[in-house]
Design an enzyme around this catalytic site. Structure first.
Site, short mmCIF file in Angstrom:
data_model
loop_
_atom_site.label_atom_id
_atom_site.label_comp_id
_atom_site.label_asym_id
_atom_site.label_seq_id
_atom_site.Cartn_x
_atom_site.Cartn_y
_atom_site.Cartn_z
N ARG A 16 0.83 -1.20 0.00
CA ARG A 16 0.00 0.00 0.00
C ARG A 16 0.87 1.25 0.00
NH1 ARG A 16 -2.23 0.40 6.26
NH2 ARG A 16 -0.18 0.30 7.27
N ASN A 91 11.38 -0.24 2.82
CA ASN A 91 10.28 0.71 2.97
C ASN A 91 9.38 0.42 4.17
OD1 ASN A 91 8.25 2.78 1.96
ND2 ASN A 91 7.04 0.91 1.79
N TYR A 155 9.32 6.94 17.16
CA TYR A 155 9.44 6.92 15.70
C TYR A 155 10.64 7.75 15.26
CZ TYR A 155 8.03 7.36 10.78
OH TYR A 155 7.98 7.33 9.41
N ILE A 188 2.63 12.51 3.86
CA ILE A 188 2.25 11.99 2.54
C ILE A 188 0.78 11.58 2.55
CG2 ILE A 188 2.77 10.28 0.76
CD1 ILE A 188 5.04 12.29 1.25
#
Length: 240
Positions: A16, A91, A155, A188
């Site tokens: 995705r 990714n 993160y 994004i």
């Protein structure tokens, strides 16, 4: 343009968002694409079907980034299918945690397993089989350069690690002319994206998955042969 004819790309987190669009673009330029997924099997097979319908070559592979020990097996399965790996795109990633004092150590464990350990383990497995002149592209984040907002310490830490590994691996693999670079997306427009985050960018909009994918393909191409250890920001000016 067929910059990747006869190349095999191993691409994690490809079911995705940014990963899926990057898979489509690699296939459209002639690459054979190993579409790696964790939990979203149906979505990954849908990406493969879309690529095949457009005349490309792809296959879905299960590779759960929550289990770093399985990354060597994933490499073996891709090699068994395609016979080579020329480009590795790390990714896969997750966002966990919250404000310091209000988060869980189990969130940190998950972040480290997916965003750091699995990236390290897969690269450790794949690097020896990459050909001279191979490519590694890591997906970091604009948070891999500096903290931009509250509640993202885990993160941010993990993406600083990805950026650091990118720089160090560029030296480790330079003698084989393998380049290692990172793309640092900002907010994004994906199902994981936050529309309100457009406000942290200079351009005051969310980026598109295709804008990130284009940068990944550039760094994986022959055009980027003199770029290694770089951190390419695709963040709308969030860190300008």
């Amino acid at each position: 343009m067929n910059r990747f004819t006869n190349k095999v790309v191993l691409l994690t987190g490809a079911s995705r968002g940014i990963g899926a669009q990057t898979a489509r673009r690699f296939a459209a330029e002639g690459a054979k694409v190993a579409v790696v997924y964790g939990a979203s099997a149906d979505a990954a097979h849908a990406v493969v079907a879309e690529i095949e319908a457009a005349g490309g070559i792809a296959k879905a592979f299960h590779g759960d980034a929550l289990v770093p020990a399985n990354m060597a097996k994933l490499k073996d399965e891709v090699l068994s299918t395609f016979g080579q790996i020329d480009i590795l795109v790390n990714n896969a990633g997750i966002f966990e945690g919250g404000m310091i004092g209000n988060s869980q150590i189990t969130d940190l464990d998950r972040i480290i397993d997916v965003n750091i350990k699995s990236v390290y383990a897969l690269t450790e497995a794949v690097a020896p089989v990459l050909p001279e002149g191979g490519r590694i592209v890591n997906l970091s984040s604009c948070l891999g350069e500096r903290g931009t907002f509250a509640g993202a310490s885990m993160y941010t830490m993990s993406k600083f690690a990805v950026s650091g590994l990118t720089r160090a691996w560029a030296w480790d693999l330079a003698d084989r002319k393998i380049t290692v670079n990172a793309v640092l997306p900002g907010p994004i427009e994906t199902d994981m994206g936050n529309p309100d985050a457009a406000g942290i960018t200079a351009l005051k909009r969310l980026g598109l998955p295709d804008e990130v994918a284009a940068s990944v393909l550039f760094l994986a191409s022959d055009e980027a042969s003199y770029i290694t250890g770089a951190q390419l920001a695709v963040d709308g000016g969030a860190n300008a």
